[in-house]
Design a protein around this motif. Structure first.
Motif, PDB file in Angstrom:
ATOM      1  N   GLY A 345       0.804  -1.217   0.000  1.00 46.10           N
ATOM      2  CA  GLY A 345       0.000   0.000   0.000  1.00 46.10           C
ATOM      3  C   GLY A 345       0.838   1.269   0.000  1.00 46.10           C
ATOM      4  N   ASN A 346       2.170   1.151   0.174  1.00 48.00           N
ATOM      5  CA  ASN A 346       3.034   2.334   0.138  1.00 48.00           C
ATOM      6  C   ASN A 346       3.006   2.974  -1.251  1.00 48.00           C
ATOM      7  OD1 ASN A 346       3.694   1.880   2.759  1.00 48.00           O
ATOM      8  ND2 ASN A 346       5.878   1.564   2.417  1.00 48.00           N
ATOM      9  N   LYS A 347       3.149   4.311  -1.279  1.00 49.40           N
ATOM     10  CA  LYS A 347       3.176   5.057  -2.522  1.00 49.40           C
ATOM     11  C   LYS A 347       4.591   5.066  -3.095  1.00 49.40           C
ATOM     12  CE  LYS A 347      -1.163   6.489  -2.270  1.00 49.40           C
ATOM     13  NZ  LYS A 347      -2.189   6.183  -3.272  1.00 49.40           N
ATOM     14  N   VAL A 348       4.666   4.992  -4.418  1.00 51.15           N
ATOM     15  CA  VAL A 348       5.944   4.996  -5.115  1.00 51.15           C
ATOM     16  C   VAL A 348       5.819   5.904  -6.331  1.00 51.15           C
ATOM     17  CG1 VAL A 348       7.702   3.590  -6.266  1.00 51.15           C
ATOM     18  CG2 VAL A 348       6.412   2.642  -4.363  1.00 51.15           C
ATOM     19  N   ARG A 349       6.878   6.702  -6.608  1.00 53.28           N
ATOM     20  CA  ARG A 349       6.957   7.535  -7.805  1.00 53.28           C
ATOM     21  C   ARG A 349       7.977   6.916  -8.750  1.00 53.28           C
ATOM     22  NH1 ARG A 349       2.666  10.485  -7.995  1.00 53.28           N
ATOM     23  NH2 ARG A 349       3.728  11.585  -9.696  1.00 53.28           N
ATOM     24  N   PHE A 350       7.659   6.935 -10.051  1.00 52.63           N
ATOM     25  CA  PHE A 350       8.530   6.318 -11.038  1.00 52.63           C
ATOM     26  C   PHE A 350       8.960   7.309 -12.100  1.00 52.63           C
ATOM     27  CE2 PHE A 350       6.286   2.441  -9.590  1.00 52.63           C
ATOM     28  CZ  PHE A 350       7.401   1.700  -9.233  1.00 52.63           C
ATOM     29  N   ILE A 351      10.216   7.139 -12.519  1.00 54.43           N
ATOM     30  CA  ILE A 351      10.744   7.836 -13.677  1.00 54.43           C
ATOM     31  C   ILE A 351      11.019   6.761 -14.721  1.00 54.43           C
ATOM     32  CG2 ILE A 351      12.548   9.361 -14.539  1.00 54.43           C
ATOM     33  CD1 ILE A 351      13.088  10.143 -11.612  1.00 54.43           C
ATOM     34  N   PHE A 352      10.181   6.731 -15.762  1.00 54.05           N
ATOM     35  CA  PHE A 352      10.314   5.708 -16.785  1.00 54.05           C
ATOM     36  C   PHE A 352      11.315   6.146 -17.843  1.00 54.05           C
ATOM     37  CE2 PHE A 352       5.873   4.903 -15.315  1.00 54.05           C
ATOM     38  CZ  PHE A 352       6.116   3.652 -14.772  1.00 54.05           C
ATOM     39  N   ASP A 353      12.076   5.171 -18.337  1.00 52.30           N
ATOM     40  CA  ASP A 353      13.030   5.462 -19.402  1.00 52.30           C
ATOM     41  C   ASP A 353      12.291   5.970 -20.634  1.00 52.30           C
ATOM     42  OD1 ASP A 353      14.926   4.568 -17.699  1.00 52.30           O
ATOM     43  OD2 ASP A 353      15.337   2.675 -18.739  1.00 52.30           O
ATOM     44  N   GLY A 354      12.784   7.121 -21.158  1.00 54.07           N
ATOM     45  CA  GLY A 354      12.167   7.694 -22.352  1.00 54.07           C
ATOM     46  C   GLY A 354      11.184   8.794 -22.053  1.00 54.07           C
ATOM     47  N   TRP A 355      10.833   9.005 -20.786  1.00 54.51           N
ATOM     48  CA  TRP A 355       9.921  10.071 -20.406  1.00 54.51           C
ATOM     49  C   TRP A 355      10.691  11.068 -19.514  1.00 54.51           C
ATOM     50  CZ3 TRP A 355       8.085   5.453 -21.789  1.00 54.51           C
ATOM     51  CH2 TRP A 355       6.936   5.414 -22.588  1.00 54.51           C
ATOM     52  N   PRO A 356      10.969  12.282 -20.034  1.00 56.74           N
ATOM     53  CA  PRO A 356      11.741  13.249 -19.250  1.00 56.74           C
ATOM     54  C   PRO A 356      10.992  13.662 -17.996  1.00 56.74           C
ATOM     55  CG  PRO A 356      10.802  14.300 -21.181  1.00 56.74           C
ATOM     56  CD  PRO A 356      10.534  12.830 -21.335  1.00 56.74           C
ATOM     57  N   ALA A 357      11.758  13.933 -16.952  1.00 57.85           N
ATOM     58  CA  ALA A 357      11.145  14.285 -15.671  1.00 57.85           C
ATOM     59  C   ALA A 357      12.067  15.217 -14.915  1.00 57.85           C
ATOM     60  CB  ALA A 357      10.874  13.033 -14.854  1.00 57.85           C
ATOM     61  N   GLY A 369       6.774  14.979 -14.357  1.00 52.32           N
ATOM     62  CA  GLY A 369       7.169  13.892 -15.247  1.00 52.32           C
ATOM     63  C   GLY A 369       7.252  12.546 -14.573  1.00 52.32           C
ATOM     64  N   THR A 370       6.878  12.440 -13.313  1.00 48.78           N
ATOM     65  CA  THR A 370       6.887  11.143 -12.624  1.00 48.78           C
ATOM     66  C   THR A 370       5.474  10.579 -12.583  1.00 48.78           C
ATOM     67  OG1 THR A 370       6.577  12.192 -10.465  1.00 48.78           O
ATOM     68  CG2 THR A 370       8.844  11.826 -11.223  1.00 48.78           C
ATOM     69  N   PHE A 371       5.396   9.283 -12.352  1.00 51.41           N
ATOM     70  CA  PHE A 371       4.115   8.578 -12.340  1.00 51.41           C
ATOM     71  C   PHE A 371       3.984   7.809 -11.034  1.00 51.41           C
ATOM     72  CE2 PHE A 371       5.444   9.109 -16.694  1.00 51.41           C
ATOM     73  CZ  PHE A 371       4.302   9.570 -17.333  1.00 51.41           C
ATOM     74  N   GLY A 372       2.760   7.736 -10.545  1.00 49.83           N
ATOM     75  CA  GLY A 372       2.504   7.134  -9.242  1.00 49.83           C
ATOM     76  C   GLY A 372       2.251   5.640  -9.313  1.00 49.83           C
ATOM     77  N   GLY A 373       2.584   4.970  -8.230  1.00 49.71           N
ATOM     78  CA  GLY A 373       2.340   3.542  -8.108  1.00 49.71           C
ATOM     79  C   GLY A 373       2.054   3.160  -6.671  1.00 49.71           C
ATOM     80  N   VAL A 374       1.562   1.933  -6.490  1.00 51.92           N
ATOM     81  CA  VAL A 374       1.215   1.407  -5.170  1.00 51.92           C
ATOM     82  C   VAL A 374       1.827   0.020  -5.033  1.00 51.92           C
ATOM     83  CG1 VAL A 374      -0.651   0.775  -3.596  1.00 51.92           C
ATOM     84  CG2 VAL A 374      -0.954   2.676  -5.168  1.00 51.92           C
ATOM     85  N   VAL A 375       2.465  -0.247  -3.898  1.00 48.21           N
ATOM     86  CA  VAL A 375       3.072  -1.551  -3.643  1.00 48.21           C
ATOM     87  C   VAL A 375       1.962  -2.580  -3.409  1.00 48.21           C
ATOM     88  CG1 VAL A 375       4.587  -2.879  -2.124  1.00 48.21           C
ATOM     89  CG2 VAL A 375       5.141  -0.504  -2.675  1.00 48.21           C
ATOM     90  N   VAL A 376       2.031  -3.710  -4.138  1.00 51.14           N
ATOM     91  CA  VAL A 376       1.019  -4.756  -4.005  1.00 51.14           C
ATOM     92  C   VAL A 376       1.613  -6.075  -3.510  1.00 51.14           C
ATOM     93  CG1 VAL A 376      -0.530  -3.784  -5.730  1.00 51.14           C
ATOM     94  CG2 VAL A 376       1.277  -5.367  -6.437  1.00 51.14           C
ATOM     95  N   ALA A 377       2.916  -6.256  -3.625  1.00 50.08           N
ATOM     96  CA  ALA A 377       3.504  -7.531  -3.203  1.00 50.08           C
ATOM     97  C   ALA A 377       4.960  -7.311  -2.838  1.00 50.08           C
ATOM     98  CB  ALA A 377       3.388  -8.587  -4.300  1.00 50.08           C
ATOM     99  N   ILE A 378       5.397  -8.036  -1.784  1.00 49.93           N
ATOM    100  CA  ILE A 378       6.786  -7.996  -1.334  1.00 49.93           C
ATOM    101  C   ILE A 378       7.238  -9.433  -1.120  1.00 49.93           C
ATOM    102  CG2 ILE A 378       8.386  -7.177   0.434  1.00 49.93           C
ATOM    103  CD1 ILE A 378       6.412  -4.952   1.081  1.00 49.93           C
ATOM    104  N   ASP A 379       8.369  -9.793  -1.725  1.00 45.76           N
ATOM    105  CA  ASP A 379       8.882 -11.161  -1.571  1.00 45.76           C
ATOM    106  C   ASP A 379       9.230 -11.451  -0.115  1.00 45.76           C
ATOM    107  OD1 ASP A 379       8.533 -11.822  -4.145  1.00 45.76           O
ATOM    108  OD2 ASP A 379      10.637 -11.734  -4.736  1.00 45.76           O
ATOM    109  N   GLN A 380       9.090 -12.726   0.259  1.00 46.36           N
ATOM    110  CA  GLN A 380       9.388 -13.152   1.614  1.00 46.36           C
ATOM    111  C   GLN A 380      10.842 -13.614   1.784  1.00 46.36           C
ATOM    112  OE1 GLN A 380       7.153 -12.785   4.059  1.00 46.36           O
ATOM    113  NE2 GLN A 380       5.775 -11.913   2.531  1.00 46.36           N
ATOM    114  N   PHE A 381      11.605 -13.644   0.696  1.00 38.93           N
ATOM    115  CA  PHE A 381      12.998 -14.063   0.784  1.00 38.93           C
ATOM    116  C   PHE A 381      13.799 -13.250  -0.220  1.00 38.93           C
ATOM    117  CE2 PHE A 381      10.882 -16.609  -2.342  1.00 38.93           C
ATOM    118  CZ  PHE A 381      11.776 -16.670  -3.393  1.00 38.93           C
ATOM    119  N   ALA A 382      15.088 -13.111   0.057  1.00 37.10           N
ATOM    120  CA  ALA A 382      15.965 -12.347  -0.819  1.00 37.10           C
ATOM    121  C   ALA A 382      16.341 -13.178  -2.040  1.00 37.10           C
ATOM    122  CB  ALA A 382      17.221 -11.911  -0.070  1.00 37.10           C
ATOM    123  N   GLY A 383      16.550 -12.472  -3.166  1.00 42.55           N
ATOM    124  CA  GLY A 383      16.921 -13.145  -4.390  1.00 42.55           C
ATOM    125  C   GLY A 383      18.408 -13.414  -4.453  1.00 42.55           C
TER     126      GLY A 383
END
Length: 450
Positions: A345-357, A369-383
């Motif tokens: 549910g945390n808010k996240v701002r993104f800078i996408f490649d190809g879109w100036p910001a 030039g940034t776009f908003g997002g919401v966290v929906v899943a977090i892994d339970q173990f490190a990659g």
């Protein structure tokens, strides 16, 4: 100056020509510079108390939220040779469209009438199993008939044995009667002979008595023979009774053995029929796998296997497909030290490649030039990179993500955390402390409890 002497240097030496002294005298320009410096210092001090939004920055890339909507590779189920291509790279394919056709390379599948002939084998085995089943039924009926016949034969033999027992008993009584008659006849003959000797009887009466005695004697012998014959018949009846049971057991064992053999053959034929049906189904499915079909709507991204006549193995990659309709998400990675700060549910701002910001990480409200997002899943173990993967989807309350955005594009994520003063953030960065693990509301609640 202390003004100790009455001689004034000021009056004897012209100071107007001394540049170094002139430079120390206050001028209007220097006063202006001092004011500017003072304003800058005051502004910097004020800025130290301006709210600063803490954040965690991380690199990521665009992917699909659902696993079935991510780019996939179509593999070959069977080994074969490429015969024809029906699509080109970049083409749109609908689910079920034919991508290419392959032919068999194994000799056991070369027969063009493989399916009909396999079906004939299935039918033949099914008829064989049916024949064995009918034979089992016939043998079962034979066994039932043997059981019923054995019951009747046993009753007949028991009746015959009883009749033989009664006949032996009757003949025994008759023999006893014959013995009594024999004794009486013998006594009468002796009396007749005595009377004949005394002259009281005639020779004719004596001979008549002798004839009767012979008849009684013959009847005695006949009764003894008849009794022995009856006893033999009794023994024969007993032997026949035992023989009937033994004969029934032999016939029953043979019939049951034949029935079980037929049942075994029936089950074997049924198993062979099932195996052939399974083989026929596999052949039928294998024919369908000769045409590689699109698993879902999408675009042909890359042909891994190319050309006509190229041989492929089971499980080889053939072509890559990118789904057409996918719910985009960003897959970003954070360090373990920042993982406790991330929540669904945390808010996240993104800078996408190809879109100036234009980004002010501490003041996301004035970024452009940034776009908003919401966290929906977090892994339970490190990659493998010792980082935790986080999935972020489009924020429905923010401006929608660009339509031209494609999976695989780079994204620079800024996870929005707490608001703190600038001086606190500078102090935290200088000391290498992590961002706040608790929100201001949680801090106030903790303070109120204390």
């Amino acid at each position: 100056m202390l003004n100790i002497s009455s001689n004034k240097i000021k009056e004897s030496i012209p100071f107007s020509g001394s540049k170094s002294l002139v430079m120390t005298l206050p001028l209007k320009e220097n006063q202006r510079r001092l004011r500017v410096l003072t304003a800058i210092v005051l502004s910097a001090f004020i800025i130290l108390f301006v709210p600063w939004t803490q954040n965690v920055r991380s690199k990521g890339y665009v992917t699909a939220l659902r696993p079935d909507q991510r780019p996939q590779t179509v593999h070959s189920v069977l080994a074969g040779r490429i015969e024809a291509w029906y699509v080109a790279e970049g083409d749109f394919v609908a689910k079920g469209d034919t991508i290419l056709r392959i032919s068999e390379v194994k000799d056991e599948y070369f027969d063009s009438l493989l399916l009909p002939r396999t079906q004939m084998q299935v039918d033949a085995k099914a008829l064989s199993a049916k024949s064995y089943a009918e034979k089992v039924g016939a043998l079962q009926a034979q066994i039932d008939a043997l059981r019923r016949n054995n019951v009747l034969r046993l009753q007949q033999a028991e009746n015959k044995l009883r009749m033989a027992e009664l006949k032996v008993e009757s003949d025994s009584i008759e023999l006893v009667q014959a013995k009594v008659n024999f004794d009486i006849g013998k006594y009468q003959l002796e009396r007749s002979e005595k009377l004949y000797e005394e002259g009281l009887r005639s020779l004719t009466d004596l001979e008549s008595r002798r004839l009767k005695f012979q008849e009684v004697n013959a009847k005695l012998i006949s009764s003894e023979n008849k009794l022995l014959s009856s006893k033999n018949e009794l023994i024969t009846a007993r032997i026949d009774l035992d023989a009937i049971d033994n004969d029934f057991k032999d016939k029953l064992a043979k019939a049951e053995s034949d029935m079980y053999t037929a049942m075994s053959s029936q089950f074997d034929a049924e198993a062979s029929t099932t195996k052939l049906e399974n083989q026929y189904s596999n052949y039928q499915s294998r024919v369908g796998y000769r045409h590689i079909l699109a698993p879902q709507n999408g675009y042909i991204a890359k042909a891994v296997q190319v050309g006509i006549g190229e041989t492929i193995k089971e499980g080889d990659e053939i072509v890559n497909i990118v789904p057409a309709d996918a719910e985009l998400a960003v897959e970003m990675f954070v360090q373990p030290v920042d993982l406790p700060l991330m929540k669904v549910g945390n808010k996240v701002r993104f800078i996408f490649d190809g879109w100036p910001a234009i980004v002010f990480s501490g003041w996301p409200q004035i970024s452009n030039g940034t776009f908003g997002g919401v966290v929906v899943a977090i892994d339970q173990f490190a990659g493998a990179n010792n980082q935790y993967r986080i999935l972020v989807v489009e924020d429905p309350e923010e401006e929608p993500w660009p339509e031209q955005l494609r999976m695989g594009s780079g994204a620079d994520g800024i996870a929005i955390l707490n608001d703190v003063p600038v001086w606190y953030e500078i102090w935290r960065q200088l000391n290498g402390f992590p961002a706040d693990y608790y929100t201001q509301e949680q801090k106030d609640q903790a303070a109120s409890k204390k």
